[in-house]
Design a protein around this motif. Structure first.
Motif, short mmCIF file in Angstrom:
data_model
loop_
_atom_site.label_atom_id
_atom_site.label_comp_id
_atom_site.label_asym_id
_atom_site.label_seq_id
_atom_site.Cartn_x
_atom_site.Cartn_y
_atom_site.Cartn_z
N UNK B 136 -7.85 11.07 -7.33
CA UNK B 136 -8.82 11.39 -6.28
C UNK B 136 -8.79 12.88 -5.97
N UNK B 137 -7.59 13.46 -5.95
CA UNK B 137 -7.48 14.88 -5.63
C UNK B 137 -8.04 15.75 -6.75
N UNK B 138 -7.80 15.35 -8.01
CA UNK B 138 -8.37 16.08 -9.14
C UNK B 138 -9.89 16.11 -9.00
N UNK B 139 -10.44 14.91 -8.69
CA UNK B 139 -11.87 14.78 -8.52
C UNK B 139 -12.36 15.64 -7.36
N UNK B 140 -11.60 15.65 -6.27
CA UNK B 140 -12.00 16.38 -5.07
C UNK B 140 -12.04 17.88 -5.33
N UNK B 141 -10.98 18.39 -5.96
CA UNK B 141 -10.92 19.83 -6.23
C UNK B 141 -12.08 20.24 -7.14
#
Lengths: 130, 500
Positions: B136-141
């Motif tokens: 999710x964080x990879x996607x968010x960044x």
């Protein structure tokens, strides 16, 4: 030890909510930083705290000592700290760039993406005049 | 078999890194980006056909057995989501090659698109909750960077809202994971399914479930947590808007479907009742918001929200037919919605605007584009025989069978209001005469026109194909829903047979 950390999480959350309710986006970001600290402490705390029992295996042994502290929450926390740090940095740069472009950090006065109807009418008038 | 699960994550990551390294040459970078997207589609197709033939596939990374190591799992839902994401990724890369001007914008766009795809595929395949968070964080960044690419004031303003709410969502997700770990002592989803049944304080578990509803609900843009979406989705480049509209919120929906069928099924009367309310209100507010807008992409953004409501409805009913309808809806919606954003981009490119007021006459000037808009728009509204009709039919039938007559009525009414919005676009952009003051439309180079229209035509053809020949997708959704309703299959695939 766990209840003390739990109370600390509560205090951090209170400060977070206070900061996040501010219209100043920079204060909101500091709220976010506190929120991520609170979340990290939640992970550490819910994994259970053990003092002076590092999760290490002594030389010559094949098993760790009983009742060692749980290493998993610490590993999770480390990952989460790195991620939240990078996001925090991004948010700060975003705030700076927004301040440069829109000349405000007041989120109520940022109307570039969703102009209010009065603003849109003025905008349309300007475009018609062009 | 191991590689089948790892490839959909590794290929886009590699494409992102190589594309970034090759940013000096436009031609190389586009070549890498296209090759990466094609390879991802091939890998996703391979994974999908494997799961279709042999059922749920699971891999323990590094040979560490579950629940101690990192597990990747692909059931029918995950594999289908990966496949459709790869398809949208490919369409977006082709469209971006035709749409984005050469220069620094395009240099950053392609690597970030692939980073986003890696995050999305990783989230679909993750078998433990912490890896889900990391993806999710990879996607968010990646999505944050894509959103501000170009640095226009509106983009920055939208990004402020998107960043603020998304960061709260991920932190809540992290806290939820911490609390869940505290209650159960495990992070592996299959293991969680078993361990949550042993938790003594079921009330506490419900509380943690609500934390996850809020965290994923923010990602999925459900009522009342959707405000970031209409503030930001219309601001970036078209290719970015399209991939966001197709994939980002659907990852949230996927996570809700996964968590609330596999982990939190101890108190369906509370959690899923809450989701039912959320679904109804999301449908209504989204469609009403859309009715009040007069710009193409802003109308479409609000429609994402109302459509998310349908998907959540399928989950909240918590019957096999409901989930079947929800999954059918997700897949249909990804294709249609991304396509509508592509169309809005083509309209902008061919007519010079996306404001309904200044548009007009496109039906006479660009009949092909009008036809290509007609298919996804009226599929979204649920006209037979297009794909949206089957999706809505399944969900409404599931609601009636569960005796949720009010929600069935709401779903019908929202469908009607969607027709209103789509007709509004049709009348203003395509049917009425082009206003005099708008001036002549800007010229488009012939090669670029082809690059813009090819992905739109392909996705429209898929929409028609699903509509006319809904059987295969129905079977897929049926299998996926059956797996979700019977988690023992998932648990057995991850933890090995006989662990029940």
């Amino acid at each position: 030890m766990e209840p003390i950390i739990a109370v600390l999480v509560g205090v951090l959350m209170t400060a977070t909510v206070y900061l996040m309710l501010d219209r100043n986006f920079v204060r909101f970001i500091f709220g976010l930083a506190l929120l991520s600290h609170a979340a990290n402490l939640v992970i550490l705390d819910s994994g259970g705290l053990t003092r002076a029992r590092p999760p290490l295996i002594a030389p010559g042994e094949s098993l760790p000592l009983p009742d060692i502290s749980n290493a998993v929450p610490q590993a999770l926390m480390l990952t989460a700290i790195v991620i939240s740090f990078s996001l925090f940095t991004f948010a700060l740069v975003l705030a700076f760039r927004t301040y440069q472009e829109l000349e405000t950090v007041d989120t109520d006065r940022m109307r570039a993406a969703e102009p209010s109807s009065a603003g849109a009418a003025a905008d349309a008038g300007r475009r018609a005049a062009d | 078999m191991n590689w089948l699960l790892i490839c959909p994550i590794v290929i886009p990551l590699a494409a992102a890194v190589i594309g970034f390294a090759g940013r000096g040459s436009e031609r190389t970078q586009r070549g890498v980006s296209l090759a990466g997207a094609v390879a991802l589609s091939a890998a996703a197709a391979g994974l999908f056909s494997h799961v279709w033939r042999e059922g749920i596939a699971a891999v323990q990374i590094g040979g560490w057995p579950a629940p101690y190591g990192i597990t990747l799992v692909a059931d029918h839902l995950s594999a289908a989501m990966v496949a459709v994401s790869a398809l949208i990724g490919l369409a977006t890369v082709i469209y971006a090659c035709g749409d984005t001007r050469r220069g620094r914008l395009s240099q950053a766009l392609h690597p970030l698109l692939h980073a986003l795809l890696a995050g999305v595929c990783g989230a679909f395949l993750a078998g433990d909750v912490f890896n889900l968070y990391v993806w999710f964080e990879v996607m968010l960044i990646a999505s944050l960077a894509l959103l501000v690419l170009g640095g226009k004031p509106a983009q920055l303003d939208g990004a402020v809202r998107y960043a603020a709410l998304s960061l709260i969502a991920t932190t809540l997700l992290l806290s939820g994971i911490g609390l869940l770990y505290g209650l159960t002592g495990t992070l592996n989803m299959a293991d969680l399914h078993l361990r949550v049944q042993e938790v003594e304080d079921q009330g506490l578990l419900t509380l943690v479930a609500v934390v996850f509803i809020i965290a994923f609900g923010l990602k999925a843009a459900v009522f009342p947590l959707f405000f970031w979406l209409p503030a930001s989705y219309h601001t970036p480049q078209i290719a970015v808007s399209a991939v966001f509209s197709g994939l980002l919120t659907k990852v949230g929906v996927y996570a809700l479907m996964r968590f609330f069928t596999l982990i939190f099924r101890h108190d369906v009367g509370y959690t899923h009742e809450l989701l039912l309310w959320v679904a109804g209100l999301t449908m209504v507010t989204g469609v009403l918001g859309a009715a009040s807008q007069n710009e193409l992409r802003r109308i479409l953004s609000f429609h994402i929200i109302s459509q998310i409501g349908y998907m959540i409805l399928g989950l909240a009913l918590f019957t096999t037919l409901g989930l079947l309808g929800g999954i059918f809806y997700v897949i249909h919606h990804i294709i249609v919605k991304a396509n509508l954003f592509f169309v809005s981009g083509a309209v902008n490119r061919l007519a010079g605007s996306t404001e309904l007021r200044t548009l007009g006459g496109l039906y006479r000037d660009k009949p092909l584009l009008a036809a290509l808009f007609f298919v996804p728009a009226f599929s979204l509204a649920g006209f037979p025989p297009l794909s949206g009709f089957w999706a809505k039919l399944l969900l409404i039938r599931a609601s009636v069978e569960s005796e949720e007559f009010v929600l069935a009525g709401v779903a019908l009414l929202v469908g009607l209001l969607t027709v209103f919005s789509m007709t509004k676009i049709w009348l203003n952009a395509f049917w009425k005469a082009r206003p005099e003051e708008s001036g002549p439309p800007p010229p488009v180079a012939p090669r670029r026109r082809w690059l813009l229209l090819a992905p739109i035509a392909a996705l429209a053809a898929i929409t028609v194909a699903i509509g006319l020949y809904a059987g295969p997708l129905y079977t897929l959704a049926e299998r996926a829903a059956a797996e979700l309703m019977d988690p023992s299959l998932y648990v057995a695939a991850v933890l090995g047979r006989g662990s029940q």
